[in-house]
Design an enzyme around this catalytic site. Structure first.
Site, PDB file in Angstrom:
ATOM      1  N   SER A 232      40.183  23.120  -8.286  1.00  0.00           N
ATOM      2  CA  SER A 232      39.733  22.875  -6.877  1.00  0.00           C
ATOM      3  C   SER A 232      38.362  23.370  -7.275  1.00  0.00           C
ATOM      4  O   SER A 232      37.882  24.021  -8.056  1.00  0.00           O
ATOM      5  CB  SER A 232      40.127  23.957  -5.999  1.00  0.00           C
ATOM      6  OG  SER A 232      39.503  24.012  -4.842  1.00  0.00           O
ATOM      7  N   ARG A 233      37.341  23.092  -6.259  1.00  0.00           N
ATOM      8  CA  ARG A 233      35.904  23.622  -6.263  1.00  0.00           C
ATOM      9  C   ARG A 233      35.993  25.017  -5.892  1.00  0.00           C
ATOM     10  O   ARG A 233      34.887  25.601  -6.148  1.00  0.00           O
ATOM     11  CB  ARG A 233      35.005  22.722  -5.341  1.00  0.00           C
ATOM     12  CG  ARG A 233      34.736  21.373  -5.867  1.00  0.00           C
ATOM     13  CD  ARG A 233      34.339  20.408  -4.690  1.00  0.00           C
ATOM     14  NE  ARG A 233      35.311  20.456  -3.892  1.00  0.00           N
ATOM     15  CZ  ARG A 233      34.860  19.939  -2.526  1.00  0.00           C
ATOM     16  NH1 ARG A 233      33.836  19.434  -2.467  1.00  0.00           N
ATOM     17  NH2 ARG A 233      35.735  19.995  -1.484  1.00  0.00           N
TER      18      ARG A 233
ATOM     19  N   TYR B 193      36.350  21.699 -11.930  1.00  0.00           N
ATOM     20  CA  TYR B 193      37.006  20.731 -12.615  1.00  0.00           C
ATOM     21  C   TYR B 193      36.715  20.739 -14.016  1.00  0.00           C
ATOM     22  O   TYR B 193      37.568  20.204 -14.683  1.00  0.00           O
ATOM     23  CB  TYR B 193      36.781  19.165 -11.909  1.00  0.00           C
ATOM     24  CG  TYR B 193      36.649  19.208 -10.382  1.00  0.00           C
ATOM     25  CD1 TYR B 193      37.493  20.033  -9.637  1.00  0.00           C
ATOM     26  CD2 TYR B 193      36.018  18.281  -9.345  1.00  0.00           C
ATOM     27  CE1 TYR B 193      38.084  19.709  -8.520  1.00  0.00           C
ATOM     28  CE2 TYR B 193      36.390  18.157  -8.430  1.00  0.00           C
ATOM     29  CZ  TYR B 193      37.319  18.903  -7.600  1.00  0.00           C
ATOM     30  OH  TYR B 193      37.645  18.883  -6.264  1.00  0.00           O
TER      31      TYR B 193
ATOM     32  N   HIS C  42      35.326   9.204  -8.207  1.00  0.00           N
ATOM     33  CA  HIS C  42      36.322   8.751  -9.237  1.00  0.00           C
ATOM     34  C   HIS C  42      35.762   8.569 -10.603  1.00  0.00           C
ATOM     35  O   HIS C  42      36.063   9.074 -11.493  1.00  0.00           O
ATOM     36  CB  HIS C  42      37.266   7.678  -8.683  1.00  0.00           C
ATOM     37  CG  HIS C  42      38.164   7.790  -7.468  1.00  0.00           C
ATOM     38  ND1 HIS C  42      38.818   6.889  -6.818  1.00  0.00           N
ATOM     39  CD2 HIS C  42      38.516   9.134  -6.844  1.00  0.00           C
ATOM     40  CE1 HIS C  42      39.397   7.633  -6.072  1.00  0.00           C
ATOM     41  NE2 HIS C  42      39.466   8.820  -5.902  1.00  0.00           N
TER      42      HIS C  42
ATOM     43  N   LYS D 141      43.223   5.685  -6.280  1.00  0.00           N
ATOM     44  CA  LYS D 141      42.587   4.409  -6.044  1.00  0.00           C
ATOM     45  C   LYS D 141      41.628   4.638  -4.915  1.00  0.00           C
ATOM     46  O   LYS D 141      41.889   5.736  -4.214  1.00  0.00           O
ATOM     47  CB  LYS D 141      43.516   3.245  -5.426  1.00  0.00           C
ATOM     48  CG  LYS D 141      44.880   3.768  -4.478  1.00  0.00           C
ATOM     49  CD  LYS D 141      44.593   4.759  -3.082  1.00  0.00           C
ATOM     50  CE  LYS D 141      43.819   3.886  -2.159  1.00  0.00           C
ATOM     51  NZ  LYS D 141      43.658   4.768  -0.934  1.00  0.00           N
TER      52      LYS D 141
ATOM     53  N   ASP E 161      39.749   1.444   0.758  1.00  0.00           N
ATOM     54  CA  ASP E 161      40.813   2.518   0.757  1.00  0.00           C
ATOM     55  C   ASP E 161      42.193   1.407   1.058  1.00  0.00           C
ATOM     56  O   ASP E 161      43.087   1.487   0.111  1.00  0.00           O
ATOM     57  CB  ASP E 161      40.714   3.208   2.140  1.00  0.00           C
ATOM     58  CG  ASP E 161      41.633   4.632   2.164  1.00  0.00           C
ATOM     59  OD1 ASP E 161      41.212   5.472   1.386  1.00  0.00           O
ATOM     60  OD2 ASP E 161      42.532   4.449   2.694  1.00  0.00           O
TER      61      ASP E 161
END
Ligand SMILES: NC(=O)c1ccc[n+]([C@@H]2O[C@H](COP(=O)([O-])OP(=O)(O)OC[C@H]3O[C@@H](n4cnc5c(N)ncnc54)[C@H](OP(=O)(O)O)[C@@H]3O)[C@@H](O)[C@H]2O)c1
Length: 368
Positions: free
Chosen positions: A46-47, A75, A96, A114, A196
């Site tokens: 996670s950040r 990450y 992404h 996706k 999306d």
């Protein structure tokens, strides 16, 4: 007895879909009659390190198992962990490309959520980097790995139970909060219905038409798109894309919307000479298939209903496919190839271009 191949995973991002993917990885594959591959999440990033640790604690039932999963506060640290074979990218659309590139360059295999990227140029670049690094890469279009989807393709293409197909209607529509800062309304996050929900409408179109054996992987022609844009932020609220598949004589209509819900009883509809096939809600997570076989009388038909129970959320089927491919040394998946992701992205590019839907240059950029 055949040996079990276990793939180790690193989860990037701790949001809605990562939770479901992580939980599915922890389900015993035998519950879905899978005994050749297994999954072991070994890291979550996670950040914020606290968020990663909370995620592991909250979503791992066994404390013993939780102790074997490492939390990371960035990450890049997870991507440098040699225990991770495959990185799952579960972050928002606009990131992404960046995180998949980062993972490939760190020598990891990648399953990326996706939409694969923001545009086709980024997808083409990722394919080239994966090939250069000799790493497996796939867009996480999980629907394509559902037993229903596989069975439906067989019924249409091999058994031809509805005869030659003529028209395909595919939809996914879901009401989204009218909050301009929501990622789906935000152009800087690659928002809008198309990137999306349109991924699902498009994937059903490709599974029925692009994969039609007689289509021989020809791309669609005459792609025409119409959009209604948000007055709030300018992203597409509702989009309809029509296309033709000349080699097989099929007309396709794909739609998506953030404003309304899909019609419950018929989200995917494939019409052939001898009958039609219908998938009710949800077209992203399909569990019921209705087949109508026409009789000699107009509007009269015999109905057959097929149920496909999902023992979990259903993301494990794509994970199983990834594990098998990596075990077998493949760099792409045959059911959902990188060229197919690139084709889907190029359909979205075309639809956006026809409707002047432009995202900020920073998220459309491709590294030199
Ligand atoms: N396959 C499916 O059915 C499905 C369903 C839903 C979504 N998705 C896809 O998965 C992706 C994530 O969707 P989601 O619904 O899970 O989103 P979400 O709940 O907002 O989670 C996204 C996560 O990404 C991380 N992140 C990194 N950079 C971020 C940024 N700039 N802003 C916000 N979060 C950031 C955050 O994790 P940390 O704070 O831990 O870093 C956050 O929790 C989307 O691209 C979506 O299309 C797929």
């Amino acid at each position: 007895m055949t040996s079990v191949y276990t793939l180790t995973w690193g989860i990037v991002g701790t949001g809605w879909i990562s939770e479901r993917f992580y939980k599915d990885l922890l389900i015993d594959p035998n519950t879905r009659d899978v005994s050749d591959v297994a999954h072991k999440p070994v890291a979550v990033a996670s950040r914020s390190i606290e968020k990663a640790a909370d995620f592991i604690k909250k979503f791992t039932e066994s404390d013993e198992v939780a102790a074997t999963v490492k939390p990371y506060g960035s990450y890049s640290e997870l991507m440098a962990d040699p225990a991770v074979d495959c990185v799952y990218v579960g972050t928002p659309h606009d990131s992404h490309y960046e995180y998949t590139l980062m993972a490939l360059r760190a020598g990891k295999h990648v399953l990326c959520e996706k939409p694969f990227t923001i545009n086709a140029a980024q997808a083409i670049h990722l394919k080239a980097v994966a090939a250069e690094k000799k790493r497996f890469l796939m867009e996480a279009v999980w629907t394509r790995f559902f037993p229903l989807t596989i069975a439906m393709e067989k019924m249409i293409h091999e058994d031809q139970i509805i005869g030659p197909i003529r028209r395909v209607f595919t939809d996914l529509a879901q009401i989204t909060p009218k909050d301009p800062s929501h990622r789906l309304n935000n152009p800087a996050a690659g928002g809008g219905a198309l990137l999306d929900l349109g991924v699902y409408s498009t994937t059903w179109m490709l599974s029925t038409c692009y994969h039609h054996p007689k289509n021989e992987m020809e791309k669609p022609t005459s792609i025409k798109a119409n959009m209604i844009k948000s007055e709030m932020t300018g992203v597409d609220e509702s989009t309809v894309v029509t296309m033709t598949w000349p080699k097989v004589g099929i007309l396709g209509v794909s739609s998506c919307s953030l404003m309304v819900s899909s019609p419950y009883e018929s989200v995917i509809r494939v019409q052939g000479d001898k009958g039609d096939m219908i998938v009710p809600i949800h077209s992203s997570r399909p569990e019921k298939l209705v087949v109508h076989l026409y009789t000699s009388k107009p509007y009269e038909y015999e109905e057959k209903v097929f149920e496909f129970p999902i023992p979990g959320w259903g993301l494990f089927w794509e994970a199983d496919a990834v594990a098998r491919d990596i075990r077998d040394g493949k760099l792409e998946n045959e059911r959902y190839s990188l060229d197919e992701s690139i084709l889907a992205m190029s359909i979205f590019d075309e639809a956006r271009q026809q409707n002047d839907l432009v995202y900020p240059a920073s998220i459309e950029a491709v590294e030199a």
